[in-house]
Scaffold this motif. Structure first.
Motif, PDB file in Angstrom:
ATOM      1  N   TRP A   1      11.687  12.135   2.575  1.00 38.76           N
ATOM      2  CA  TRP A   1      11.573  10.752   3.539  1.00 38.76           C
ATOM      3  C   TRP A   1      11.756  11.218   5.033  1.00 38.76           C
ATOM      4  N   ILE A   2      11.807  10.851   6.116  1.00 40.07           N
ATOM      5  CA  ILE A   2      12.348  11.817   7.338  1.00 40.07           C
ATOM      6  C   ILE A   2      13.263  11.263   7.635  1.00 40.07           C
TER       7      ILE A   2
ATOM      8  N   LYS B   1       5.562  20.072   3.000  1.00 36.34           N
ATOM      9  CA  LYS B   1       6.735  18.887   3.385  1.00 36.34           C
ATOM     10  C   LYS B   1       6.182  18.937   4.459  1.00 36.34           C
TER      11      LYS B   1
ATOM     12  N   LEU C   1       5.653  14.854   6.296  1.00 33.25           N
ATOM     13  CA  LEU C   1       6.040  14.117   7.176  1.00 33.25           C
ATOM     14  C   LEU C   1       6.003  13.624   8.767  1.00 33.25           C
TER      15      LEU C   1
END
Length: 404
Positions: free
Chosen positions: A24-25, A91, A95
Motif C-alpha cells: 500500500w502507499i 509494484k 501503486l
C-alpha cells in the motif's frame, strides 16, 4: 471526499488487506519500513506454504493418498504466490494506478448526474468486494476449524494439521503441535489474502474506469447545450468555447485510454493465469465439496471455495465487460452532442471534425486481455463455467468407472 472514502466499505477492506501484506502507499518513512517488513513476511509465508504443499504432493503420490485433494490445495496456493510475484514485478505501476484513481477519479468536482454515476460504481464495488471477502474469510475459518473438529477425542499421535507436514519429528506432541499449527494458520491467512485482495482492488479500478467512460459520454452529450439561447449570434459566440471544452474532453478520453493500457500491463498475466486455471479449480472445488467421500467440515471448505471462485470470476469479468461497453458508448455521447446547431465557421467545422475522430477512436474499444490472446468479458465467464462443467462431468464419470 475523505469522509466518503472512510464510508466506502470496498476501499476500507481493500486497504486493510493490502496493508496487511505490505503493498500500500506509505505516507512516511516509518510506514514505508513497516510495509517492507510486512511484504517480506508475506513473501516468506507464501513460499513456506508452497514448500509444505509441494512436499505433501510428493508424499501423497508416493503413498497413493488423496491426490485430488492435494492438487486442489496446490493450485490454490500457487495462484496466490503467482499473484504476489506478478504484482511485485509491477509494484510501482500498481501503486501509481491507485494514486491516479484517488487524485483523478475521486477527488474531482462532479455535477449531480456525474455524482450518481460515481455512487453507482461505489455500490457495485461494495457488493462485489464484500461478497468475495466474506466468502474468503469463511473458507479460511473452515480450514482452521476442520482439523480442530477432527482432533476431538484423538490421541496426540493421531492429531492432524491444516496441511500434512511429512517430517520425521515429534511434531504431534505439545507444544510443537500448537506452534506448527499456528504457523500453518498464519501462512494460510497470507496465501488466502494474496488470492483475493488483488482481485478486489482490480474490481475497484476497472469499475471506476468504466464509470469514468460513462461520465465522459455524459459530458460529450451535454457539450453544445445552450438551454434556450439558439440565435445565430449566440451560437457563433459560444462555438469557440465549445471547441475548447471538446479539447479538454478529448484529453480526458486519452488519459482514460492510457490508464486502461497501464492497468492491462499490471494485470494481464494475472488474468491469463486465472482464465487458464479457474476452469480446473472450479471443477476440483465442486468435486471436493459435492462428491468426495470426506468429512462435512472438509467439504464445507470447498463449498465456500467453489462459491468464492465463481463470485471472484464473475467480479473481474463483469468489470472488464463494463470497460468494453462504456468505452464503446463514448461514441454515442459524441454523436449525441448538438453539433448540428453549431455554425459552419472555423470553430464549428473543427468541432465536427474532432467529434468524428472521437467516434472513430471509441469504436476501437478499450479492453483488458488475457496476455493479449483475447479480451475478457462476461462471455469469458460463461465459457469458463462451461469448460469447468465439462471437466467435472468427465472426472465424475472416470471415478465412477474406476469404482465399478
Amino acid at each position: 471526499m475523505q469522509t466518503e472514502r472512510r464510508s466506502d466499505i470496498s476501499i476500507n477492506l481493500s486497504t486493510f488487506f493490502l496493508k496487511n501484506i505490505g503493498l500500500w502507499i506509505a505516507e512516511d518513512s516509518v510506514e514505508k519500513r513497516w510495509m517492507k517488513l510486512m511484504l517480506v513476511f508475506t513473501t516468506w509465508n507464501s513460499m513456506f506454504a508452497s514448500v509444505i504443499i509441494l512436499r505433501d504432493l510428493y508424499f501423497t503420490l508416493l503413498y497413493k493418498g488423496d491426490i485430488l485433494y492435494v492438487v486442489t490445495n496446490l493450485l490454490t496456493v500457487v495462484m496466490g504466490l503467482l499473484k504476489i510475484c506478478i504484482i511485485l514485478t509491477h509494484k510501482n505501476e500498481f501503486l501509481n494506478l491507485i494514486i491516479y484513481m484517488q487524485q483523478n477519479f475521486w477527488n474531482v468536482d462532479y455535477d449531480f448526474c456525474e455524482r450518481e454515476v460515481l455512487n453507482n460504481c461505489k455500490r457495485t464495488c461494495v457488493f462485489f468486494v464484500s461478497c468475495v471477502t466474506s466468502i474468503g474469510i469463511c473458507a479460511m475459518l473452515s480450514y482452521v476449524i476442520t482439523p480442530i473438529l477432527e482432533n476431538i477425542g484423538k490421541n496426540q499421535s493421531e492429531r492432524i494439521f491444516l496441511f500434512n507436514v511429512w517430517i520425521n519429528l515429534p511434531l504431534y506432541l505439545s507444544p510443537y503441535y500448537e506452534i506448527l499449527f499456528v504457523i500453518e494458520v498464519i501462512s494460510m491467512y497470507y496465501v488466502a489474502v494474496c488470492y483475493f485482495c488483488f482481485d478486489n482492488i482490480f474490481c475497484i479500478l476497472v469499475v471506476h474506469l468504466a464509470g469514468q467512460f460513462r461520465i465522459l459520454r455524459y459530458r460529450f452529450t451535454k457539450l453544445c447545450n445552450l438551454e434556450h439561447e439558439t440565435s445565430e449570434v449566440t451560437l457563433t459566440k459560444h462555438a469557440y468555447e465549445f471547441y475548447a471544452k471538446l479539447k479538454m474532453y478529448i484529453r480526458h478520453h486519452q488519459l482514460l485510454i492510457n490508464y486502461c493500457k497501464r492497468l492491462e500491463t499490471v494485470y494481464t498475466m494475472i488474468i491469463f493465469g486465472q482464465v487458464l486455471v479457474f476452469s480446473v479449480l472450479i471443477c476440483l472445488f465442486a468435486y471436493q465439496g459435492l462428491l468426495a467421500a470426506a468429512p462435512i467440515a472438509r467439504r464445507t471448505i470447498f463449498i465456500f471455495l467453489l462459491i468464492g471462485s465463481m463470485a471472484l470470476l464473475f467480479m473481474f469479468t463483469y468489470g472488464c465487460d463494463g470497460v468494453i461497453e462504456h468505452s464503446d458508448e463514448v461514441a454515442l455521447g459524441a454523436y449525441s452532442a448538438l453539433w448540428t446547431t453549431m455554425p459552419m465557421n472555423k470553430s464549428g467545422r473543427m468541432l465536427r471534425n474532432d467529434l468524428i475522430l472521437v467516434i472513430e477512436r471509441s469504436r476501437r474499444v478499450c479492453c483488458l486481455t488475457a496476455n493479449g490472446f483475447f479480451p475478457i468479458s462476461l462471455e469469458t465467464y460463461t465459457t469458463i463455467l462451461s469448460t469447468a462443467m465439462s471437466y467435472f462431468t468427465l472426472l465424475r464419470n472416470r471415478l465412477e468407472n474406476a469404482d465399478d
